[in-house]
Design a protein around this motif. Structure first.
Motif, PDB file in Angstrom:
ATOM      1  N   ALA A 161       0.916  -1.199   0.026  1.00 60.61           N
ATOM      2  CA  ALA A 161      -0.133   0.118   0.012  1.00 60.61           C
ATOM      3  C   ALA A 161       0.759   1.257   0.048  1.00 60.61           C
ATOM      4  O   ALA A 161       2.042   1.351   0.392  1.00 60.61           O
ATOM      5  N   ASP A 162       0.202   2.184  -0.295  1.00 61.38           N
ATOM      6  CA  ASP A 162       1.028   3.841  -0.414  1.00 61.38           C
ATOM      7  C   ASP A 162       0.543   4.254   1.018  1.00 61.38           C
ATOM      8  O   ASP A 162       1.699   4.961   1.714  1.00 61.38           O
ATOM      9  N   TRP A 163      -0.610   4.071   1.606  1.00 62.24           N
ATOM     10  CA  TRP A 163      -0.992   4.806   2.863  1.00 62.24           C
ATOM     11  C   TRP A 163      -1.606   3.890   3.693  1.00 62.24           C
ATOM     12  O   TRP A 163      -2.188   2.954   3.286  1.00 62.24           O
ATOM     13  N   LEU A 164      -1.092   4.004   4.928  1.00 60.43           N
ATOM     14  CA  LEU A 164      -1.938   3.287   6.123  1.00 60.43           C
ATOM     15  C   LEU A 164      -2.536   4.578   7.040  1.00 60.43           C
ATOM     16  O   LEU A 164      -1.728   5.282   7.570  1.00 60.43           O
ATOM     17  N   PHE A 165      -3.689   4.625   7.083  1.00 61.58           N
ATOM     18  CA  PHE A 165      -4.634   5.399   8.027  1.00 61.58           C
ATOM     19  C   PHE A 165      -4.990   4.757   9.332  1.00 61.58           C
ATOM     20  O   PHE A 165      -5.634   3.761   9.351  1.00 61.58           O
ATOM     21  N   LEU A 166      -4.519   4.909  10.373  1.00 62.32           N
ATOM     22  CA  LEU A 166      -4.863   4.503  11.873  1.00 62.32           C
ATOM     23  C   LEU A 166      -5.821   5.472  12.516  1.00 62.32           C
ATOM     24  O   LEU A 166      -5.558   6.370  13.040  1.00 62.32           O
ATOM     25  N   LEU A 167      -6.990   5.217  12.565  1.00 65.39           N
ATOM     26  CA  LEU A 167      -8.224   5.937  13.028  1.00 65.39           C
ATOM     27  C   LEU A 167      -8.233   5.806  14.574  1.00 65.39           C
ATOM     28  O   LEU A 167      -8.729   4.501  14.925  1.00 65.39           O
ATOM     29  N   THR A 168      -8.334   6.692  15.379  1.00 59.71           N
ATOM     30  CA  THR A 168      -8.228   6.442  16.794  1.00 59.71           C
ATOM     31  C   THR A 168      -9.050   7.545  17.418  1.00 59.71           C
ATOM     32  O   THR A 168      -9.818   8.192  16.550  1.00 59.71           O
ATOM     33  N   ASP A 169      -8.968   7.582  18.748  1.00 59.88           N
ATOM     34  CA  ASP A 169      -9.905   8.619  19.457  1.00 59.88           C
ATOM     35  C   ASP A 169      -9.082   9.789  19.913  1.00 59.88           C
ATOM     36  O   ASP A 169      -9.711  10.757  20.668  1.00 59.88           O
ATOM     37  N   VAL A 170      -8.073  10.072  19.545  1.00 64.46           N
ATOM     38  CA  VAL A 170      -7.430  11.412  19.433  1.00 64.46           C
ATOM     39  C   VAL A 170      -6.889  11.820  18.236  1.00 64.46           C
ATOM     40  O   VAL A 170      -7.043  11.060  17.056  1.00 64.46           O
ATOM     41  N   ASP A 171      -6.938  13.209  17.891  1.00 62.87           N
ATOM     42  CA  ASP A 171      -6.726  13.635  16.603  1.00 62.87           C
ATOM     43  C   ASP A 171      -5.155  13.463  16.024  1.00 62.87           C
ATOM     44  O   ASP A 171      -4.901  13.671  14.894  1.00 62.87           O
ATOM     45  N   ARG A 172      -4.251  13.340  16.781  1.00 60.10           N
ATOM     46  CA  ARG A 172      -2.757  12.992  16.372  1.00 60.10           C
ATOM     47  C   ARG A 172      -2.269  12.434  17.712  1.00 60.10           C
ATOM     48  O   ARG A 172      -2.685  12.271  18.634  1.00 60.10           O
ATOM     49  N   LEU A 173      -0.643  12.096  17.402  1.00 64.95           N
ATOM     50  CA  LEU A 173       0.047  11.608  18.587  1.00 64.95           C
ATOM     51  C   LEU A 173       0.533  12.979  19.295  1.00 64.95           C
ATOM     52  O   LEU A 173       0.849  13.935  18.575  1.00 64.95           O
ATOM     53  N   THR A 232       2.271   6.366   6.584  1.00 64.32           N
ATOM     54  CA  THR A 232       1.281   5.862   8.122  1.00 64.32           C
ATOM     55  C   THR A 232       0.892   7.144   8.671  1.00 64.32           C
ATOM     56  O   THR A 232       1.864   8.377   9.015  1.00 64.32           O
ATOM     57  N   VAL A 233      -0.334   7.286   8.856  1.00 60.47           N
ATOM     58  CA  VAL A 233      -0.898   8.453   9.362  1.00 60.47           C
ATOM     59  C   VAL A 233      -2.015   7.945  10.738  1.00 60.47           C
ATOM     60  O   VAL A 233      -2.593   6.991  10.591  1.00 60.47           O
ATOM     61  N   ILE A 234      -1.639   8.748  11.815  1.00 62.74           N
ATOM     62  CA  ILE A 234      -2.690   8.697  12.994  1.00 62.74           C
ATOM     63  C   ILE A 234      -3.628   9.790  13.220  1.00 62.74           C
ATOM     64  O   ILE A 234      -3.092  11.029  13.106  1.00 62.74           O
ATOM     65  N   THR A 235      -4.900   9.499  12.973  1.00 66.08           N
ATOM     66  CA  THR A 235      -5.640  10.576  12.930  1.00 66.08           C
ATOM     67  C   THR A 235      -7.208  10.361  13.485  1.00 66.08           C
ATOM     68  O   THR A 235      -7.292   8.975  14.058  1.00 66.08           O
ATOM     69  N   GLU A 236      -7.979  11.143  13.982  1.00 62.99           N
ATOM     70  CA  GLU A 236      -9.094  10.866  14.557  1.00 62.99           C
ATOM     71  C   GLU A 236     -10.334  10.207  13.958  1.00 62.99           C
ATOM     72  O   GLU A 236     -10.557  10.593  12.768  1.00 62.99           O
ATOM     73  N   GLY A 237     -10.833   8.980  14.584  1.00 56.67           N
ATOM     74  CA  GLY A 237     -11.924   8.521  13.568  1.00 56.67           C
ATOM     75  C   GLY A 237     -13.071   9.121  13.383  1.00 56.67           C
ATOM     76  O   GLY A 237     -14.033   8.644  12.675  1.00 56.67           O
ATOM     77  N   ARG A 238     -13.609   9.991  14.500  1.00 54.98           N
ATOM     78  CA  ARG A 238     -14.786  10.623  14.428  1.00 54.98           C
ATOM     79  C   ARG A 238     -15.032  11.592  13.214  1.00 54.98           C
ATOM     80  O   ARG A 238     -16.172  11.899  12.964  1.00 54.98           O
ATOM     81  N   TYR A 239     -13.733  11.684  12.486  1.00 55.58           N
ATOM     82  CA  TYR A 239     -13.912  12.669  11.331  1.00 55.58           C
ATOM     83  C   TYR A 239     -13.031  11.853  10.092  1.00 55.58           C
ATOM     84  O   TYR A 239     -12.034  12.330   9.822  1.00 55.58           O
TER      85      TYR A 239
END
Length: 370
Positions: A161-173, A232-239
């Motif tokens: 893959a080119d991108w992995l998005f990890l959707l979590t309960d905070v907007d970033r690390l 890889t990206v960590i970002t908020e799952g609600r959005y």
């Protein structure tokens, strides 16, 4: 430009924190975003948690099950219901989906790994969005991923893959948990895992009441994915609509820059999919031969052995301090290696009473660690 994108959504993003009931508005936004990306020409894979959480809600359980048998039973109840909900949402937008349930064995066994790659490739070419979860109902403890963050990273590595998005309960690390430390500093870009260590991140060990992941597992997943060449990206799952904004260049979430990707599929499999079952400790000469000269490992360079393993299983190769320098497929069992470690290759037939491979780990089956 068409890209392959893996999106992992956690239980904390899919459910209401107080009740464990599904957050249908979030799921609707996620489905709409992924369908739009797919219609724009991108290949999309969704790795979803939530089967156990949905099963708990369906059965009226007030907390996550603690025993393996109960968890597997609850997952069996929840998985079908979870897929039914996804299918209803995606069908309303005329987007076909497929269910793929994976266990660690599917990554460890080379034939299963190759078959899984072929299945993903065909589904993406057909315009289908594969929805992936761990096969909780049959997984045994020693062959579990442990969390879907790890599963998503391995899937991203598998399909290149080119991108992995990890959707979590905070907007970033952050430098610490912002819910507990008000002045925690946001981190927008991580150039390398060494850079991350310098930032002295404080991470919580566990996730929400209904989930298993925490920030530790997401950083571990980012390490696997970036080593495989996946941004890889960590970002908020609600959005979930943030995914499109990030692809367009907006500085949302935390991005982990990918490392150069090896084009050798077999070495990617060794590096990212196998579970090492032992350790070989090497002297300085063997470390230099492997790291600097790209040579195979010989028995003469082994000073100590840890663990019990058979020939053809994966092991870690470590320097004298225990730092992993490489991993690979070993040509001898641990029992055989205890007899021949530190000895010259020409002495092996006499020691063992039969002829064996000249190398302990051949360079074609060996991958350097970052």
């Amino acid at each position: 430009m068409s890209q392959t994108i893996v999106v992992k959504v956690g239980t904390s993003s899919l459910t209401q924190p107080q009740t464990g009931q599904l957050a249908l508005s979030t799921i609707a936004k996620l489905v709409e975003t992924l369908t739009h990306l797919r219609s724009s020409g991108h290949g999309i894979v969704l790795v979803t948690s939530g089967a156990v959480g949905v099963g708990c809600a369906r059965l009226g359980l007030k907390s996550r099950p603690q025993t393996m048998a109960l968890k597997q039973a609850v997952a069996a109840v929840g998985q079908g219901r979870l897929m039914r909900i996804y299918d209803d949402f995606f069908t309303s937008l005329q987007q076909p989906i497929a269910q793929i349930l994976l266990s660690r064995r599917d990554f460890i066994q080379r034939s299963c790994y190759v078959n899984a790659y072929g299945t993903f490739r065909e589904l993406l070419q057909l315009g289908v969005i594969p929805i992936v979860n761990e096969n909780d109902t049959v997984a045994v403890e020693e062959l579990k991923f442990g969390d879907n963050d790890t599963l998503s990273a391995l899937v991203a590595s598998l399909i290149q893959a080119d991108w992995l998005f990890l959707l979590t309960d905070v907007d970033r690390l952050y430098s610490a948990d912002p819910r507990q430390v008000p002045d925690a500093q946001p981190i927008t870009l991580v150039n390398s895992m060494e850079h991350l260590a310098e930032l002295q991140i404080q991470t919580g060990e566990s996730g929400s009441q209904w989930g298993t992941g925490g920030m530790v597992t997401k950083i571990s997943a980012a390490r696997i994915a970036t080593n495989a060449g996946v941004r890889t990206v960590i970002t908020e799952g609600r959005y979930p609509e943030s995914i499109e904004k990030i692809l367009q260049g907006e500085p949302l979430g935390t991005q982990f820059e990918p490392q150069p990707r090896t084009e050798n599929a077999r070495k990617r499999w060794i590096a990212h999919s196998l579970v090492p079952v032992g350790k070989l400790y090497l002297d300085h000469g063997a470390v230099a031969a492997i790291c600097q000269a790209g040579k195979s490992l010989l028995a003469a360079g082994i000073t100590a052995i840890e663990g019990e393993f058979h020939a053809s299983e994966a092991v870690q190769l470590c320097d004298g301090s225990g730092l992993e320098i490489a991993r690979g497929l070993v040509n001898y069992s641990s029992t055989e290696l205890q007899k021949i470690r530190g000895r010259k290759s020409e002495d092996i037939p006499m020691i063992l009473g039969y002829g064996g491979a000249e190398t302990v780990v051949h360079r074609d089956n060996l991958v350097l660690s970052n």
